[in-house]
Structures are given as C-alpha cells and as structure tokens.
Design an enzyme around this catalytic site. Sequence first.
Site, PDB file in Angstrom:
ATOM      1  N   SER A  32      44.449  70.851  -5.060  1.00 22.88           N
ATOM      2  CA  SER A  32      43.495  72.207  -5.143  1.00 22.88           C
ATOM      3  C   SER A  32      42.650  72.086  -3.973  1.00 22.88           C
ATOM      4  CB  SER A  32      42.612  72.114  -6.344  1.00 22.88           C
ATOM      5  OG  SER A  32      41.999  73.353  -6.600  1.00 22.88           O
ATOM      6  N   ASP A  75      62.354  83.284 -20.915  1.00 22.94           N
ATOM      7  CA  ASP A  75      62.756  81.777 -21.135  1.00 22.94           C
ATOM      8  C   ASP A  75      64.060  81.510 -20.925  1.00 22.94           C
ATOM      9  OD1 ASP A  75      62.617  79.394 -22.183  1.00 22.94           O
ATOM     10  OD2 ASP A  75      61.791  79.875 -23.918  1.00 22.94           O
ATOM     11  N   ASP A 118      50.472  78.764 -11.751  1.00 19.91           N
ATOM     12  CA  ASP A 118      49.199  78.499 -11.411  1.00 19.91           C
ATOM     13  C   ASP A 118      48.230  79.712 -11.571  1.00 19.91           C
ATOM     14  OD1 ASP A 118      46.399  77.727  -9.992  1.00 19.91           O
ATOM     15  OD2 ASP A 118      47.808  76.140  -9.002  1.00 19.91           O
ATOM     16  N   HIS A 172      47.278  75.064 -13.421  1.00 24.63           N
ATOM     17  CA  HIS A 172      46.358  74.233 -12.357  1.00 24.63           C
ATOM     18  C   HIS A 172      46.065  73.139 -13.119  1.00 24.63           C
ATOM     19  CE1 HIS A 172      44.634  74.613  -8.547  1.00 24.63           C
ATOM     20  NE2 HIS A 172      43.414  74.108  -9.287  1.00 24.63           N
TER      21      HIS A 172
END
Length: 568
Positions: free
Chosen positions: A218, A286, A458, A496
């Site tokens: 990050s 999926d 994210d 994240h």
Amino acid sequence: MHATCASTVYPAPVSELQVTPIAAFSRLVFVLLFACALAASQPARAASYLTKHCADLEGKTVPPSIIGLPTRGAVIGSASVVKAAAPGNRNGEYCRIVGAIKPIEDSTPDIRFEVNLPTRWNGRALQMGGGGYSGVVVSGTEPMSFAPDSTPLARGYATFGSDSGHVGNAGRADFAANDEAILNFGFGHLKKTHDVALALIQMGYGRDPEKTYFAGGSTGGREGFTVIERYPRDYDGVIANAPAINFAGVRLMGVAVGQASYGKPGGYVGLAQQRRVFDTVLHECDMLDNAADGIVSNVEACRKLEPQIIAAVRCANGQRPSLRDSCLSDAQIATLDTLRDGLNLPYMLAFGVDTYPGYNVYQGVDFSGVLGLGDSPTLVFPPAFSVNGYLFAQGDAYVKHFVTRDLSYNSIGFDIANPGRYGRRLMALSAAVGAMNSDLSQFIARGGKLIAMHGLADEVISPNQTIAFYRRLIARYGQDGVDSFMRLYMVPGFQHGNGVFIPSWDELGALDRWVTDGIAPETLVGTDIASATNGRSRPMCRYPAYPRYVGKGNVNNAANFRCVYPGP
C-alpha cells in the site's frame, strides 16, 4: 557512498547547514574501526562484540554528513540486547536500536526509527515500509504481510523502519501542515532512515550488508517504487505490494466517489446494494475459471458480462429501491460507474499523469467491508471511514490537509476538473508524494530486481493503476527488458489485505533467490489465509495469466490449476 572496513571515508556534507559534531564523529569512527578489526579477524567475535556492547550505542550520534539528504543528524535514544528467550520474542537474539533523525526546521517532527541487528546475521538488510499515512514506527520485528509464519529478523536479516516523519496513525493527515513533513512522508524518510541504518549496521558488524532490500504494501508499496525511482543505487531488490504509486490520483478518486455518493440525490450505495452487486458478479463470473470457489479469477471474461450484471441489479425503470429491496437506482449505478471509470483529468500531474484507472467494480470487488463505501447515507463532518467510506474519508482529508490547508473546506464542492488556484499545488504534491516516474534505467543498470503483487479485487488502491504502470514500463523497455528486472503477480479474489482469497507466500525468499542466485521467479504458490478457506492453495500467476482449474482433482489444491492467458 558509506564508510566500509576498507575505507572509513565519509562523503562531504550535503549542505552548509550540516555541521558534524567533532566528538560524535570521532566516536563513530572509533566504533567503526574497532568493529572492522573484529570482523576481519573473527566473525564470531564480531557477533559477540555486538551482543556485549550493544548498549554502548545508546546516546551515540550519527552525523548529518553521512545522511544523503539534509538533516541535523541522528541520535540513538536506546540500544539493548533482546534475548532469544525474552517473553514474546520470536526473532532470536538481536540488538534493538531506537532513535530519531533530526529535521532541518525546529517545527518539523523527528523521523523516529528502529534498527534491529540479529546476532546470527545473514549478511542482508531489509527496510520495511509503512501503511496509510504511517505515523507509527515500523519496528521491523513483525512478519511480512504475506508470510505470517516467520519474520525476516528471525531469518537473519538486519531490519529497519521508521514512522515516515510524524506521529499519528495511518488515517491522520494533519502532519501535512508542515512542508518538510510532507517531503519526509513522500520520500525523505526513506533515504534518511536507510543511511542511518546502514551506518548502524556498519557500527554493529563492521561491514556493509551484502544485499539491501525493501519491502512494503500500500503506502509501503508506493515507497518501494519510490526508492527504485529516487535512490536506485541503494537497493538490490524491492517488494512492492498493492502500491499506491499514483497517490494524488487515488485521493482525488476518493473525492469523486464522495461527490457521487453524497453530492447527488440518491447517490449513496447502501450495504445491501453493495452486497447484491458482489453476489451477482459471483453468480455470473465465478465459474469462468472452471471452478466454483467464490473467486472471480478470469477478470477479463467477467468484464465482458458487465452489461448483463448491471441489468440484473438495476431497479425497475431505474427507480429508487424500497426498504426491502436491494436493487440499485440509476443514481446508485452512476456512483459505481464513477468507481469503475476512474478519473480523466484535463491537466497533467507529475510525470505526465492525467488519469487514475478505475476499479473492478463488476468483476469481484466487495465494497461492503471496513474499507468499502461506508454504511450510512448521511454525511458526517469530517467524513469517517466506516460511515462514509474509506476512499472518500481519505480523499476529503487530502483536500483539507494537503491541498487547501483549510480544515473547514467542503470537499464535496472541490472542482477536480478545474482546481483553479489549487492546480499548481496538486502538481507539486503529486511529485512529492507519488511514484509514477517510469524511468527505472539506473535500477535496471545496477541489476536491481522488483517483485510486485496486487489483488484484482482491491477496493482501496486500483489494481488497474498497477497494470497501467506495468504497461508503461513495457512500452519503454520492451517485454524482455521488463522481464529482466520485474515480476508482476495479480491475485484474483484478494482485496486490500482482506478478501475471499488472501495469499501467503515467500516473497522475500523469491526475491533473494533472484538477486543472489539469478533464479527468476515464475509461477509460485499462494496458500489462503482467509479464515473461511484457510489452507487452500492457488498458483500465483505472472500477469496477465490467471489460475484456471483443470477440471479434476481437489479444487483446493494449486496442483490442479494451470496459469493461462485470457482469451481474445
């Protein structure tokens, strides 16, 4: 250049403001010479000296002349041996050194740092990055984010980190009232801490590290790219995960999301709607990797299904949903489209940047978590992470503290496309806090290696920005040129720090083997540490490949997947 056992020659002061205290300098040279003599004669005695005399470092100073950016030197506040058997210690025996680097201006906070010198040193050093707005000393005693079973310190690495030059927490931006503190946060603390740490490593062992690495995620990922771009001669290898390289872009993106959510009637997307989008995406996408495992792995194929996904979640006639309904109105879909589309600015930020690529909103991002879009249609002042969403709260803080320096400023009214008198400041800030310079030629020339990883789901830092920067590097150096120094792993299902798949893998080992032995990493294996699916494994595929189930065998075993490239 630093002092070594072969030559205790120091560089000239970087500015006339730096005055080296004679007594401190003499003590430093004495310790270096004594340690060098021990290291040259008997390495075991050098380690013994480190243990016996660790506490002697307390109160010593590191002169500004050996720090590559302007400071008033560093002071060691405490130094002590942490015994291997000490309660809670999982790192073996080491010398723990804590100190502060003094700024040029009295009004600027110190850079607080910690350096850890293991008794059983492997000859390598690792600088560890921070997160958010930092503000807390990175101790270097904890495991790396994706290798929770061991610490670099326990593996013999000399580790070090800092608080980036201010005290606070990862969510506070109030330090930005001070210009020197901004520069320290953006890049200065990295160089200053590195140089002080290497001086202390020399003092402890009598020699430089054989290899010096950096690792972070990050903000720490941005710091990883920063050291490559600004200080390429200082590092042999870098790990950069979920890198916030376009720092100005992600903060302006957060403002744009807040404006769509709270500046337009009905724009806020509630938790039920956020979850419905995620569930609908899973239903449609999926199995695109041939496995019903709760992970959207084939993101590009899922992107082609976006129109039908939006149609499935839209309320009849685009009207506002009832209290019992989780469909999305046109205004709510417009907010998600803002996230998906990202920013296209009519002006340039530093390094020619005028975009911030959007998020994989309709390809598996769950925005209902703690770092998502918030849980309330009511805007509080200042915006709070859990209430109004992480992106907007951070973007609002950036506008208030960094850009306008007006705590009463209402970022809902900030004109991103036409910032007016704030335009020049946006440019300056994007240069100071950001890592979008694609000129990595010096790092490449010295043989440096880079491993980058980002989750495709994210919700904080757009993975598409990392991909876009990677493509800029390919445009500049060619695929073979980039392959010579960089590996990029884009991980399906990983958000994240959270997500339906959270990979545990030995990034540091992979980097060290590449730097030391020339063994470039290819497909690796990640073990899931998400609580619901702990222990399953997946291939860590080099971008742009993704893991596809071969159609037989245990779906929780990486051996039954293959890395394949998205189809046309």
